[in-house]
Design an enzyme around this catalytic site. Structure first.
Site, PDB file in Angstrom:
ATOM      1  CG  HIS A   1      -8.639   7.657  -2.479  1.00 20.25           C
ATOM      2  ND1 HIS A   1      -8.214   6.846  -3.704  1.00 20.25           N
ATOM      3  CD2 HIS A   1      -8.290   6.678  -1.534  1.00 20.25           C
ATOM      4  CE1 HIS A   1      -7.551   5.880  -3.505  1.00 20.25           C
ATOM      5  NE2 HIS A   1      -7.844   5.472  -2.215  1.00 20.25           N
TER       6      HIS A   1
ATOM      7  NE  ARG B   1      -5.229   6.325   0.271  1.00 23.92           N
ATOM      8  CZ  ARG B   1      -6.053   5.771   1.241  1.00 23.92           C
ATOM      9  NH1 ARG B   1      -6.693   6.303   2.032  1.00 23.92           N
ATOM     10  NH2 ARG B   1      -6.213   4.365   0.820  1.00 23.92           N
TER      11      ARG B   1
ATOM     12  CD  GLU C   1      -2.855   3.906  -1.076  1.00 21.90           C
ATOM     13  OE1 GLU C   1      -3.674   4.781  -0.968  1.00 21.90           O
ATOM     14  OE2 GLU C   1      -1.859   3.519  -0.502  1.00 21.90           O
TER      15      GLU C   1
ATOM     16  NE  ARG D   1      -7.257   7.356   6.196  1.00 30.78           N
ATOM     17  CZ  ARG D   1      -7.621   6.378   5.425  1.00 30.78           C
ATOM     18  NH1 ARG D   1      -6.821   5.306   5.617  1.00 30.78           N
ATOM     19  NH2 ARG D   1      -8.477   6.700   4.503  1.00 30.78           N
TER      20      ARG D   1
ATOM     21  CD  GLN E   1      -5.938  10.194   2.777  1.00 34.98           C
ATOM     22  OE1 GLN E   1      -6.654   9.118   2.930  1.00 34.98           O
ATOM     23  NE2 GLN E   1      -4.772  10.089   2.948  1.00 34.98           N
TER      24      GLN E   1
ATOM     25  CG  HIS F   1     -10.769   8.623   0.840  1.00 37.40           C
ATOM     26  ND1 HIS F   1     -11.789   7.760   0.573  1.00 37.40           N
ATOM     27  CD2 HIS F   1      -9.920   7.841   1.476  1.00 37.40           C
ATOM     28  CE1 HIS F   1     -11.596   6.603   0.963  1.00 37.40           C
ATOM     29  NE2 HIS F   1     -10.366   6.714   1.502  1.00 37.40           N
TER      30      HIS F   1
ATOM     31  CG  LEU G   1     -12.192   4.260  -2.614  1.00 33.83           C
ATOM     32  CD1 LEU G   1     -11.407   5.274  -2.721  1.00 33.83           C
ATOM     33  CD2 LEU G   1     -12.301   3.548  -1.334  1.00 33.83           C
TER      34      LEU G   1
ATOM     35  CG  PHE H   1      -2.427  -0.230   0.869  1.00 32.74           C
ATOM     36  CD1 PHE H   1      -3.031  -1.165   0.292  1.00 32.74           C
ATOM     37  CD2 PHE H   1      -3.233   1.245   1.266  1.00 32.74           C
ATOM     38  CE1 PHE H   1      -4.260  -1.289   0.110  1.00 32.74           C
ATOM     39  CE2 PHE H   1      -4.529   1.191   0.995  1.00 32.74           C
ATOM     40  CZ  PHE H   1      -5.126  -0.134   0.317  1.00 32.74           C
TER      41      PHE H   1
END
Lengths: 119, 587, 232, 124
Positions: free
Chosen positions: B242, B286, B255, B399, B240, B354, B252, B119
């Site tokens: 995304h 991100r 990731e 994050r 955030q 996000h 969404l 990730f």
């Protein structure tokens, strides 16, 4: 998990057993009708003699008897399911169920009578 | 107004991942616990999480929670509290095993252990190479997590109040929280839930933006409640974006697609992340990837400049086996919502709001903190906050993907443990007066009685537009000043808005009005905080202050309902390891 | 485009009725039914329906659209013949408009003990499970409890309380299939009466309407197979 | 406040999928066969009693209503049989997917149609 009185009127009181009986009897009935079907294919226009001769053969008679029993079991499971699906008031349902059993018993003995009277 | 009274040891507001983990912890203690949720628990937004949940299990390679901690602190652009991050990363494996024992259907490795994937921002050995640290259930990890928690709460016989909407906290003269006022959506019945401990687990507020990956229910209810009760929000400027949401609806695309080997391309077919993050490329964190996409679009390298502009996410090269076994949900979503089958064609994507890094400030036990005398931290007695609505500050300014589910689980559990201990050590019901309850009822009464004024629809849409245009990926002073001005005006208009439908039974219009109050609070706080922080850090990216400024801004920013601003220090004192000193952040 | 929507508010209506709305749907629009409903709510805020994730994973917006149960958020308006008729999920008590009561549905779900049971002391780390063993859960665990299937199942129509229904049974199958669960025999014993499982007649309405493309009918067949195996 | 509880349950507004039609026909044919058992037993009784009895069957079936009843009975029995075989095959774990279930349902219908024609030719 389910009300006992409702369940008690089912053939075995157990879903799995009812289900197996229904399948098993279906197979027997299926084979039986296949045999009858074969008979009529070979004898598209049977007369009394051919027919009674066929039904005097022992295995045909025994098989017919087994088929009758299967019919009884198969129909009971099926009809009981249908009745419990659509008929909710208990007295009416009970009456219908009892009546069905009675009918099936009558058919069963009627069938035996038909098969065995010319022994 | 007629109120039913309920009394519980603990009341948890929200039945997402964190709320249900806390309730599970408490249910085993034999205490009287109620969970209030405005939707059936399995409808909570946790269900939408896809990619996974980070924990240094070391199932694929050697791993260490300290590396995870390093990545998280770096990812947060050093705004995260290091004691909390340490606690989270250290307890992550335990939490993972607990979930597995509860029955969570993790994907598996050949050796039978929990499957872990790569990730963004997760590295080995303090920044050397890509780590596979994210535990996954195909690409339906949130669904599996939420259902597992719901199921275990059924087993533990947790008392759920489903489709009950919490309206406001009841706070006494001493400033302690004695419970909440809530309304049963199905009947319109109002009730006061009196409790020794109230735990807010109400999730995020992504619906302040026009386009968001968030569920429609993410309306910042707990945040609004806290603000109205006089508590601040912390780091609320940190939103955030995304990198990969479907253009338009904002659905969404996880990731994990990039974790499994997918990558972004611009209209020339170029893998442009190689230019922005030479080492981590598409697996940079991100904020970095989102900014890079925004720059590509700005340079006219999007696929539909002038229209709804986007880049594309290519994964067909992964092959049908990987896609169907690891990313089946993504394939469904792309086909349904973008009419493109990723087995064959790349998916159109664009940065989309996000996640809210900020929230109600808490310590690592979930206890809510406000500023007391001489601006010193003061714990609000009786109130906890966990999950996305809280800011324990493990995410800081940005994050890392797969750290949010971890946050829910670890701090849901921590708050449960702490609350249980507090209640068992004799915490009483906080004393209240009739007027305290009446105070909490004023808002709902206003909506019921105001007959004139405008409908909420226009106000709602305008708020979202302002947030989208003035507080997005890039921010600049002038437009933020304009934006804040508009928001303040909208907030005033909202005070006079009216509800046409005041019926009792399942009146969703009334719930939407109450939700809009909360959204507006969060939007204003966000705008104020964003305008105040004069630097670029993590997700907060200012064109007029493009550099991070540790000298002046390495601190938490807190905003109150009246939009007054204050500060709290960032915790740089982890318990068992050396503090991580701010460094330049490159991927 | 014309929408005909089932309306009922017990505070004001003697009985349910259908009400027509006109929504502007651009010719080549991607609009889903859920968005159309939201536009209708802008016209008439008294219309109530549930919605949350708007991407087909939360299970809030199951409803009967042009005769089939489906999720509003996954049903493109362009795939439907006008006038689009929207009714609540079939055979569930209507609370208001398109909102139905899920109480019985969740009771049926709880009946199958939808949680892992294993009384052995868990290991210090995870319980091991091979990828193949885990694959047995695919097609079972993805259920979102939207009730589209159970509400569309004739066996559930006739015996809503005694027959568990496809959704609950899918979850029963999910835990029966989990190698970590040790309560298999007890689970099977609990389901052996003539109603809980055996009312299923493989009509397959559940499979037809499942928005996640799951196959509850096949899962139920799997439960029966396990019973036959255990019984023999 | 209306305390009466309503449900959306109106079979005319529900689009019944093909597989459910296959299923309901299976049930209907079963009930039909069950109801006509006495008729069949009666014919059987006649046929096997003696040659006079056998001959009387011709008379019975001379009546178009009896003949049509017999035809319907055999058609229903045929469908119940073919759809039953389909069930048994599915019970053994074959063709449980929706596509296969639709195909097998259609096959059962078509075979029944052929059977109905064939029986018709035989009876008339």
């Amino acid at each position: 998990m389910v009300n006992k009185l409702t369940t008690d009127m089912s053939l075995t009181g157990n879903g799995l057993r009812d289900w197996i009986v229904q399948r098993f009897s279906a197979v027997i009935l299926g084979v039986y009708f296949f045999v009858l079907f074969g008979f009529f294919v070979f004898h598209p226009h049977p007369d009394y003699l051919i027919l009674s001769e066929f039904f005097s053969v022992t295995w045909v008679r025994v098989f017919s008897l087994i088929a009758l029993l299967s019919l009884f079991l198969h129909a009971w499971v099926g009809v009981w399911t249908v009745i419990t699906d659509y008929v909710k008031p208990f007295p009416l349902r009970f009456l219908l169920e009892a009546f069905t059993i009675l009918l099936l018993i009558i058919y069963f003995f009627w069938g035996i009578e038909i098969l065995w009277r010319f022994v | 107004m007629k109120l039913t009274n309920y009394s519980f040891d603990a009341v948890i507001v929200g039945a997402g991942g964190s709320g249900m983990y806390a309730s599970l912890q408490l249910a085993h203690s034999g205490l009287k616990v109620a969970v209030l949720s405005k939707v059936y628990p399995t409808r909570s937004h946790t269900v939408s999480a896809q990619g996974g949940i980070a924990a240094a299990l070391g199932n694929v390679h050697e791993d260490d929670w300290r590396w995870h901690m390093f990545d998280t602190v770096k990812g947060s652009d050093y705004l995260g509290d290091q004691d909390s991050i340490e606690y989270m990363c250290k307890n992550a494996p335990t939490a993972m095993y607990e979930l597995e024992h509860m029955g969570m259907p993790f994907s598996r490795l050949e050796n039978g252990k929990i499957y872990q994937r790569a990730f963004g921002g997760q590295t080995l050995n303090y920044g050397q190479g890509v780590a596979q640290r994210t535990c996954a259930v195909a690409d339906r990890t949130g669904h599996a997590l939420l259902h597992t928690l719901f199921q275990n709460n059924i087993k533990a016989k947790t008392h759920f109040f489903n489709e009950w909407y919490a309206i406001d906290l009841v706070k006494n003269a001493a400033g302690d929280v004695a419970g909440v006022i809530a309304i049963c959506i199905a009947t319109g019945e109002m009730a006061f839930f009196n409790s020794k401990v109230t735990i807010l687990a109400t999730g995020g507020a992504g619906r302040i933006f026009e386009t968001s990956t968030n569920a429609l229910i993410n309306t910042g209810d707990g945040l609004g409640m806290a603000l109205r009760a006089g508590m601040p929000l912390q780091d609320i400027e940190m939103w955030q974006f995304h990198p990969t949401g479907l253009p338009g609806m904002g659905i969404l695309i996880t990731e994990a697609v990039r974790g499994e080997g997918g990558y972004l391309i611009n209209k020339d077919g170029e893998r442009f992340m190689e230019r922005y993050a030479p080492h981590a490329k598409d697996l940079a964190s991100r904020d970095v990837v989102s900014r890079s996409i925004a720059l590509e679009l700005r340079a006219g390298k999007g696929f539909n400049p002038g229209g709804m502009d986007y880049v594309k996410l290519k994964l067909d090269h992964l092959g049908a086996d990987v896609i169907n076994s690891r990313l089946p949900g993504i394939r469904e979503l792309a086909i349904t919502f973008a009419h493109s089958d990723p087995l064959v064609v790349p998916i159109p994507v664009t940065p989309t709001c996000h996640y809210m890094m900020g929230g109600i400030p808490t310590n690592m036990h979930g206890q809510v903190i406000t500023l007391g005398e001489q601006d010193k931290d003061r714990i609000v007695e009786g109130l906890y906050a966990i999950g996305e609505c809280a800011c324990v500050s493990v995410h800081g300014a940005n994050r890392l993907g797969s750290n949010s589910l971890l946050d829910l689980v670890v701090f849901g559990r921590a708050a449960g443990l702490h609350a249980e201990k507090a209640i068992k050590s004799g915490l009483p019901l906080h004393p209240i007066r009739e007027s305290d309850i009446e105070h909490a009822l004023t808002r709902v009464e206003r909506w019921n009685t105001n007959k004139n004024g405008e409908d909420i629809k226009t106000i709602h849409d305008e708020m979202q537009k302002v947030m989208q245009s003035d507080f997005g990926v890039f921010r600049i002073e002038e437009s933020m000043i304009e934006g804040l001005k508009k928001l303040k005006a909208l907030r005033e208009r909202l005070k006079d808005a009216r509800l046409k439908d005041t019926s009792q039974i399942f009146n969703t219009a009334r719930i939407q009005a109450l939700e809009l109050d909360n959204l507006m609070e969060v939007a204003c706080a966000t705008a104020m905080a964003a305008l105040t922080r004069k630097e670029s850090r993590g997700a907060h990216s200012r064109e007029d202050y493009p550099k991070r400024d540790d000298l002046n801004w390495l601190k938490h920013l807190v905003v109150f309902s009246d939009l007054s601003v204050n500060y709290r220090p960032v915790n740089m004192r982890p318990d068992s390891v050396d503090p991580l000193k701010p460094m330049e952040r490159v991927y | 485009m014309r929408f005909s929507i089932y309306r009922y508010n017990p505070e004001t209506d003697a009985k349910p009725y259908m009400k027509d709305y006109e929504v502007d749907v651009p010719h080549d629009s991607d609009m889903m039914v859920l968005q159309a409903l939201m536009l209708i709510k802008d016209q008439d805020e008294t219309l109530s329906f549930r919605a949350s994730c708007r991407e087909g994973v939360c299970g809030s917006d199951g409803m009967n659209i042009n005769g089939l149960n489906r999720l509003a958020c996954l049903t493109p308006v362009s795939s439907l013949k006008a006038p689009i008729t929207i009714r609540p999920l079939v055979n569930m008590t209507v609370i208001r408009d398109l909102v139905v009561d899920f109480t019985l549905f969740f009771q049926q779900y709880e009946k199958v003990q939808p949680y892992l049971q294993n009384h052995a002391e868990p290991p210090a780390t995870e319980r091991l499970q091979s990828p193949e063993e885990r694959a047995a859960l695919d097609g079972l665990y993805e259920c979102i409890l939207c009730a589209c299937c159970t509400s569309f199942c004739p066996s559930s129509w006739w015996n809503p309380e005694k027959f568990i229904g496809p959704a609950g049974l899918l979850w029963a199958a999910r835990f029966l299939a989990d190698t970590r669960d040790t309560a298999t025999e007890e689970r099977l014993a609990n389901l052996q009466d003539p109603f809980s499982v055996y009312r299923c007649r493989t009509i397959m309405n559940c499979t037809v309407v499942c928005p996640k493309n799951l196959n509850p009918a096949a899962a139920i067949a799997g439960i029966r197979h396990k019973m036959v195996e255990k019984g023999s | 406040m209306n305390k009466q509880r309503f449900m959306n349950f109106d079979l005319t507004t529900i689009r019944l999928p093909f597989t459910s039609i296959i299923s309901i026909l299976h049930r209907l044919s079963g009930i039909f066969v069950f109801l006509l058992i006495p008729f069949l037993l009666y014919i059987f009784d006649m046929a096997l009693s003696d040659s006079d009895g056998f001959a009387s069957i011709g008379a019975i079936l001379g009546n178009p209503i009896s003949r049509i009843s017999l035809w319907l009975f055999l058609v229903a029995l045929g469908y119940h049989f073919f759809a039953g075989v389909r069930h048994l095959i599915m019970d053994m774990g074959f063709g449980e997917g929706l596509k296969n279930a639709r195909t097998s349902g259609a096959v059962a219908l078509v075979i029944t149609l052929v059977w109905a024609l064939w029986i018709g030719v035989w009876l008339w």
